[in-house]
Design a protein around this motif. Structure first.
Motif, PDB file in Angstrom:
ATOM      1  N   LEU A  47       0.870  -1.171   0.000  1.00  0.00           N
ATOM      2  CA  LEU A  47       0.000   0.000   0.000  1.00  0.00           C
ATOM      3  C   LEU A  47       0.913   1.229   0.000  1.00  0.00           C
ATOM      4  CD1 LEU A  47      -2.637  -1.065   2.693  1.00  0.00           C
ATOM      5  CD2 LEU A  47      -2.633  -1.528   0.232  1.00  0.00           C
ATOM      6  N   ARG A 100      -4.761  -6.601   4.184  1.00  0.00           N
ATOM      7  CA  ARG A 100      -6.005  -5.934   3.821  1.00  0.00           C
ATOM      8  C   ARG A 100      -7.036  -7.000   3.468  1.00  0.00           C
ATOM      9  NH1 ARG A 100      -4.514  -3.548  -2.221  1.00  0.00           N
ATOM     10  NH2 ARG A 100      -4.449  -5.584  -3.288  1.00  0.00           N
ATOM     11  N   PRO A 121     -14.215  -7.223  -1.690  1.00  0.00           N
ATOM     12  CA  PRO A 121     -14.953  -5.987  -1.399  1.00  0.00           C
ATOM     13  C   PRO A 121     -15.944  -6.155  -0.246  1.00  0.00           C
ATOM     14  CG  PRO A 121     -14.850  -6.350  -3.770  1.00  0.00           C
ATOM     15  CD  PRO A 121     -14.314  -7.590  -3.119  1.00  0.00           C
ATOM     16  N   GLU A 173     -14.066  -5.626   2.934  1.00  0.00           N
ATOM     17  CA  GLU A 173     -13.766  -4.203   3.087  1.00  0.00           C
ATOM     18  C   GLU A 173     -15.002  -3.448   3.563  1.00  0.00           C
ATOM     19  OE1 GLU A 173     -11.654  -1.297   3.632  1.00  0.00           O
ATOM     20  OE2 GLU A 173     -10.539  -2.523   2.202  1.00  0.00           O
ATOM     21  N   ARG A 191     -15.563  -1.388   7.038  1.00  0.00           N
ATOM     22  CA  ARG A 191     -15.925   0.028   6.964  1.00  0.00           C
ATOM     23  C   ARG A 191     -17.177   0.307   7.789  1.00  0.00           C
ATOM     24  NH1 ARG A 191     -16.333   0.413   1.803  1.00  0.00           N
ATOM     25  NH2 ARG A 191     -14.136   0.929   1.545  1.00  0.00           N
ATOM     26  N   TYR A 248      -9.427   9.792   7.026  1.00  0.00           N
ATOM     27  CA  TYR A 248      -9.683   8.500   6.381  1.00  0.00           C
ATOM     28  C   TYR A 248     -10.762   7.728   7.128  1.00  0.00           C
ATOM     29  CZ  TYR A 248      -5.246  10.031   4.492  1.00  0.00           C
ATOM     30  OH  TYR A 248      -4.253  10.789   3.922  1.00  0.00           O
ATOM     31  N   ASP A 253     -16.486   6.819   3.948  1.00  0.00           N
ATOM     32  CA  ASP A 253     -16.203   6.360   2.592  1.00  0.00           C
ATOM     33  C   ASP A 253     -14.718   6.380   2.245  1.00  0.00           C
ATOM     34  OD1 ASP A 253     -17.098   9.193   2.875  1.00  0.00           O
ATOM     35  OD2 ASP A 253     -16.268   9.369   0.862  1.00  0.00           O
ATOM     36  N   GLU A 254     -13.909   7.086   3.028  1.00  0.00           N
ATOM     37  CA  GLU A 254     -12.467   7.139   2.790  1.00  0.00           C
ATOM     38  C   GLU A 254     -11.707   6.083   3.596  1.00  0.00           C
ATOM     39  OE1 GLU A 254     -10.725   9.026   0.689  1.00  0.00           O
ATOM     40  OE2 GLU A 254     -12.519  10.016  -0.108  1.00  0.00           O
ATOM     41  N   PHE A 255     -12.415   5.307   4.405  1.00  0.00           N
ATOM     42  CA  PHE A 255     -11.774   4.317   5.267  1.00  0.00           C
ATOM     43  C   PHE A 255     -11.333   3.095   4.469  1.00  0.00           C
ATOM     44  CE2 PHE A 255     -12.099   0.456   7.866  1.00  0.00           C
ATOM     45  CZ  PHE A 255     -11.289   0.781   8.946  1.00  0.00           C
ATOM     46  N   ARG A 256     -10.119   2.633   4.712  1.00  0.00           N
ATOM     47  CA  ARG A 256      -9.607   1.403   4.115  1.00  0.00           C
ATOM     48  C   ARG A 256      -8.950   0.601   5.232  1.00  0.00           C
ATOM     49  NH1 ARG A 256     -12.250   3.721   1.079  1.00  0.00           N
ATOM     50  NH2 ARG A 256     -11.938   4.195  -1.138  1.00  0.00           N
ATOM     51  N   HIS A 264      -6.709  -1.861   7.206  1.00  0.00           N
ATOM     52  CA  HIS A 264      -5.449  -2.540   6.984  1.00  0.00           C
ATOM     53  C   HIS A 264      -4.741  -2.753   8.317  1.00  0.00           C
ATOM     54  CE1 HIS A 264      -4.347   1.747   6.977  1.00  0.00           C
ATOM     55  NE2 HIS A 264      -3.158   1.348   7.443  1.00  0.00           N
TER      56      HIS A 264
END
Length: 250
Positions: free
Chosen positions: A116, A123, A127, A130, A134, A179, A182-185, A187
């Motif tokens: 990343l 991660r 989807p 994810e 989220r 983050y 909607d900006e959260f990822r 990891h």
């Protein structure tokens, strides 16, 4: 380590500048907790140091590649570190976080190792995983967001000076971190920033084999971590079990 029924471990000497964070941390008796703590060289719950493995493909020691994530401990962020607002106590944070946790159901999260940017992390593979993380993080932030102290003008200016999109700037101003939602990822960080691509590739390959042995993460709890004073290593303060629920593929 204090049990879930205890409120504050008196051995922690926290300053007024202490920061609290809600993280995902694998269950203490899981292979994932042992693997992550060994990789980072220490268990932030027990305080016990660990000897990292040493992949043959690496020239440098693992301990030289994991300086940044080691200070935070083995985790995946749900709610980023924050200082407490006036009148908010650690007990208040614990009560709200525990109440939120008891409303969550456990699930299984298949993960992969990946590069990343210039660091390596775990991660979610799919989807759906994810999205599940989220949703979990968004609910936690809505629960704990009101306990956060308003950043100073200088701190706010420093954070806004970072290269952020307009959406991320708006989230930073409202929620203290860019983050989120909607900006959260999701990891789990495995390395510091690494300039050498071969080092990143070697870590990804080593963890690919390790993941095959460990299987999916089981997301059945969260944990409150504390930075007792600015710059100090984080400690795992309290684990927060989720309610009993079906553990299936996310």
């Amino acid at each position: 380590m204090s049990s879930a029924s205890e409120v504050v471990n008196p051995s922690f000497d926290w300053s007024v500048e202490a920061r609290f964070a809600l993280y995902y941390a694998p269950s203490r008796d899981s292979g994932w907790w042992q693997a992550g703590c060994e990789w980072l060289g220490g268990d932030v719950e027990s305080g016990v140091s660990c000897t990292p493995p040493q992949p043959a493909s690496l020239i440098r020691k693992v301990s030289e590649l994991t300086t940044a994530p080691r200070r935070y401990g083995w985790h995946g962020t749900l709610v980023a570190p924050f200082r407490l607002a006036d009148g908010v106590t650690p007990r208040g944070v614990l009560d709200d976080a525990r109440g939120w946790a008891l409303q969550q159901e456990s699930f299984s999260l298949p993960v992969e190792a990946a590069t990343l940017g210039d660091f390596v992390a775990l991660r979610p593979v799919a989807p759906e995983g994810e999205a599940a993380m989220r949703e979990l993080a968004s609910g936690a932030l809505r629960t704990l967001g009101g306990l956060r102290a308003t950043p100073s003008a200088a701190d706010q200016a420093r954070r806004l000076a970072a290269p952020l999109t307009p959406r991320q700037r708006a989230l930073l101003i409202e929620w203290g971190y860019p983050y989120v939602f909607d900006e959260f990822r999701f990891h789990m960080t495995l390395s510091s920033s690494l300039d050498v691509a071969d080092e990143r590739a070697a870590l990804v390959a080593w963890w690919h084999a390790r993941i095959a042995e460990l299987g999916p993460l089981v997301v059945d709890s969260a944990a409150l971590f504390v930075e007792p004073a600015p710059g100090e290593p984080f400690v795992l303060w309290q684990r927060l079990p989720f309610q009993a629920g079906r553990v299936g593929q996310s």
